[in-house]
Design a protein around this motif. Structure first.
Motif, PDB file in Angstrom:
ATOM      1  N   TRP A 288       0.829  -1.209   0.000  1.00 24.47           N
ATOM      2  CA  TRP A 288       0.000   0.000   0.000  1.00 24.47           C
ATOM      3  C   TRP A 288       0.866   1.262   0.000  1.00 24.47           C
ATOM      4  O   TRP A 288       0.538   2.249  -0.648  1.00 24.47           O
ATOM      5  CB  TRP A 288      -0.911   0.007   1.220  1.00 24.47           C
ATOM      6  N   VAL A 289       1.992   1.222   0.718  1.00 17.46           N
ATOM      7  CA  VAL A 289       2.833   2.410   0.864  1.00 17.46           C
ATOM      8  C   VAL A 289       3.543   2.758  -0.433  1.00 17.46           C
ATOM      9  O   VAL A 289       3.656   3.944  -0.784  1.00 17.46           O
ATOM     10  CB  VAL A 289       3.868   2.205   1.997  1.00 17.46           C
ATOM     11  N   GLN A 290       4.036   1.783  -1.163  1.00 18.81           N
ATOM     12  CA  GLN A 290       4.856   2.051  -2.340  1.00 18.81           C
ATOM     13  C   GLN A 290       4.191   3.019  -3.324  1.00 18.81           C
ATOM     14  O   GLN A 290       4.773   4.049  -3.666  1.00 18.81           O
ATOM     15  CB  GLN A 290       5.218   0.739  -3.044  1.00 18.81           C
TER      16      GLN A 290
ATOM     17  N   TYR B  43      -4.440   2.169   5.758  1.00 20.15           N
ATOM     18  CA  TYR B  43      -4.800   3.580   5.603  1.00 20.15           C
ATOM     19  C   TYR B  43      -3.783   4.443   6.342  1.00 20.15           C
ATOM     20  O   TYR B  43      -3.017   3.968   7.188  1.00 20.15           O
ATOM     21  CB  TYR B  43      -6.215   3.850   6.133  1.00 20.15           C
ATOM     22  N   LEU B  44      -3.779   5.714   5.993  1.00 19.64           N
ATOM     23  CA  LEU B  44      -2.906   6.680   6.659  1.00 19.64           C
ATOM     24  C   LEU B  44      -3.720   7.409   7.719  1.00 19.64           C
ATOM     25  O   LEU B  44      -4.706   8.075   7.398  1.00 19.64           O
ATOM     26  CB  LEU B  44      -2.343   7.687   5.646  1.00 19.64           C
ATOM     27  N   PRO B  45      -3.354   7.290   8.996  1.00 14.96           N
ATOM     28  CA  PRO B  45      -4.143   7.943  10.055  1.00 14.96           C
ATOM     29  C   PRO B  45      -4.192   9.464   9.854  1.00 14.96           C
ATOM     30  O   PRO B  45      -3.245  10.062   9.342  1.00 14.96           O
ATOM     31  CB  PRO B  45      -3.367   7.591  11.334  1.00 14.96           C
ATOM     32  N   PRO B  46      -5.307  10.099  10.235  1.00 16.83           N
ATOM     33  CA  PRO B  46      -5.428  11.555  10.103  1.00 16.83           C
ATOM     34  C   PRO B  46      -4.303  12.271  10.857  1.00 16.83           C
ATOM     35  O   PRO B  46      -3.892  11.848  11.935  1.00 16.83           O
ATOM     36  CB  PRO B  46      -6.798  11.860  10.741  1.00 16.83           C
ATOM     37  N   GLY B  47      -3.813  13.341  10.252  1.00 21.76           N
ATOM     38  CA  GLY B  47      -2.769  14.130  10.894  1.00 21.76           C
ATOM     39  C   GLY B  47      -1.361  13.593  10.705  1.00 21.76           C
ATOM     40  O   GLY B  47      -0.413  14.152  11.240  1.00 21.76           O
ATOM     41  N   THR B  48      -1.217  12.495   9.953  1.00 18.85           N
ATOM     42  CA  THR B  48       0.115  11.952   9.699  1.00 18.85           C
ATOM     43  C   THR B  48       0.398  12.009   8.201  1.00 18.85           C
ATOM     44  O   THR B  48      -0.505  12.169   7.382  1.00 18.85           O
ATOM     45  CB  THR B  48       0.230  10.497  10.176  1.00 18.85           C
ATOM     46  N   ARG B  49       1.668  11.878   7.843  1.00 19.99           N
ATOM     47  CA  ARG B  49       2.056  11.832   6.442  1.00 19.99           C
ATOM     48  C   ARG B  49       3.238  10.891   6.286  1.00 19.99           C
ATOM     49  O   ARG B  49       3.949  10.600   7.254  1.00 19.99           O
ATOM     50  CB  ARG B  49       2.422  13.228   5.915  1.00 19.99           C
ATOM     51  N   LEU B  50       3.445  10.420   5.080  1.00 19.14           N
ATOM     52  CA  LEU B  50       4.530   9.480   4.801  1.00 19.14           C
ATOM     53  C   LEU B  50       5.825  10.260   4.625  1.00 19.14           C
ATOM     54  O   LEU B  50       6.308  10.492   3.515  1.00 19.14           O
ATOM     55  CB  LEU B  50       4.195   8.659   3.551  1.00 19.14           C
ATOM     56  N   TRP B  51       6.392  10.656   5.759  1.00 18.62           N
ATOM     57  CA  TRP B  51       7.608  11.476   5.749  1.00 18.62           C
ATOM     58  C   TRP B  51       8.285  11.337   7.101  1.00 18.62           C
ATOM     59  O   TRP B  51       7.677  11.632   8.125  1.00 18.62           O
ATOM     60  CB  TRP B  51       7.248  12.937   5.488  1.00 18.62           C
ATOM     61  N   GLY B  52       9.496  10.842   7.132  1.00 19.32           N
ATOM     62  CA  GLY B  52      10.161  10.618   8.412  1.00 19.32           C
ATOM     63  C   GLY B  52       9.482   9.488   9.174  1.00 19.32           C
ATOM     64  O   GLY B  52       8.978   8.524   8.600  1.00 19.32           O
ATOM     65  N   ARG B  53       9.459   9.625  10.497  1.00 15.31           N
ATOM     66  CA  ARG B  53       8.803   8.609  11.322  1.00 15.31           C
ATOM     67  C   ARG B  53       7.297   8.773  11.249  1.00 15.31           C
ATOM     68  O   ARG B  53       6.773   9.842  11.511  1.00 15.31           O
ATOM     69  CB  ARG B  53       9.274   8.723  12.771  1.00 15.31           C
ATOM     70  N   SER B  54       6.610   7.704  10.902  1.00 14.43           N
ATOM     71  CA  SER B  54       5.163   7.759  10.729  1.00 14.43           C
ATOM     72  C   SER B  54       4.585   6.403  11.134  1.00 14.43           C
ATOM     73  O   SER B  54       5.241   5.608  11.810  1.00 14.43           O
ATOM     74  CB  SER B  54       4.821   8.118   9.281  1.00 14.43           C
ATOM     75  N   ARG B  55       3.353   6.147  10.716  1.00 15.97           N
ATOM     76  CA  ARG B  55       2.718   4.863  11.002  1.00 15.97           C
ATOM     77  C   ARG B  55       1.619   4.611   9.977  1.00 15.97           C
ATOM     78  O   ARG B  55       1.032   5.549   9.428  1.00 15.97           O
ATOM     79  CB  ARG B  55       2.130   4.832  12.416  1.00 15.97           C
ATOM     80  N   ILE B  56       1.388   3.335   9.727  1.00 15.62           N
ATOM     81  CA  ILE B  56       0.346   2.903   8.804  1.00 15.62           C
ATOM     82  C   ILE B  56      -0.738   2.194   9.609  1.00 15.62           C
ATOM     83  O   ILE B  56      -0.439   1.314  10.422  1.00 15.62           O
ATOM     84  CB  ILE B  56       0.908   1.939   7.742  1.00 15.62           C
TER      85      ILE B  56
END
Length: 247
Positions: A46-48, A87-100
């Motif tokens: 999903w992330v790619q 899914y990407l949790p609200p308030g987060t983005r795929l940049w640096g330390r994050s979570r899926i």
């Protein structure tokens, strides 16, 4: 003889029960590891494609994404699910330390878990070669191009030298630091207490009076000026001597 066998039978029973419990625990652990591996693979797939929308060219060339996944808590007991949605949790983005996020949409229990992920974005950026004291004006010779992780910090990388050459260091900078947006600021055209001209333009006329700057003036930004009569106005800095005020 029978009395002697009872304790032995009990001991063998406890041992057998213990071995069965250990075997069951190991089987469950293997099953959990397999499930977690499947969830990680699902998150990775999903992330790619999602990552393509948040990394790309920005003055320094195309960025090369690198994704590092963490692990789910081994103590989690997830019930079987026929439809899992990443899914990407609200308030987060795929940049640096994050979570899926991974949530079960079709199962006996609607569970929701989060998998840690670190997104790196490699590309060329300007890195300082020498110390730069706070307030000093940066020159292009102060830095050199190097391959770096743009996502290591939340502040934008200034890949274009025009965005930092001639700017002031916002604080003391050290060799090896990548030049980012929070590290520089414009050089003031004048400081507090400077005498400036305040220009007001109307329909067919222009008024120019003198005043004293109450704050440092940066071209294109607002500044407060006390006019000779004591009135305080707010205008936009045009240059080192002039402030434009709308009537």
């Amino acid at each position: 003889m029978r009395n002697c066998l009872h304790p032995l039978s009990r001991a063998l029973g406890w041992l057998l029960a213990g071995l069965m419990a250990t075997g069951l625990a190991r089987a469950q652990a293997v099953a959990s590891q397999s499930e977690f591996a499947q969830l990680e693979q699902m998150a990775r797939e999903w992330v790619q494609p999602a990552l393509a929308s948040v990394t790309g060219p920005d003055g320094g060339g195309a960025l090369r994404p690198e994704i590092l996944f963490g692990s789910l808590d081994a103590r989690l007991k997830l019930t079987p699910c026929t439809h899992i949605e990443p899914y990407l949790p609200p308030g987060t983005r795929l940049w640096g330390r994050s979570r899926i996020g991974l949530r079960c949409l079709d199962g006996p229990v609607r569970w929701n878990v989060f998998m840690p992920v670190t997104v790196k974005a490699w590309g060329p950026g300007w890195v300082l070669k020498r110390p730069v004291p706070a307030g000093s004006v940066l020159a292009q010779d102060d830095a050199e191009l190097a391959d770096m992780d743009w996502a290591e910090q939340p502040y934008a990388v200034l890949a274009n030298p025009d965005r930092w050459v001639g700017q002031q260091a916002a604080y003391a900078l050290q060799p090896g630091q990548a030049i980012r947006q929070n590290m520089v600021r414009p050089v003031p055209a004048f400081g507090p207490g400077a005498q400036v001209r305040v220009s007001s333009v109307g329909a067919g006329f222009q008024v120019v009076v003198s005043g004293e700057a109450l704050t440092a003036g940066i071209p294109g930004q607002s500044v407060r000026v006390r006019l000779n009569g004591g009135r305080i106005v707010t205008g936009t800095v045009r240059d080192g001597q002039t402030v434009d005020v709308r009537l």
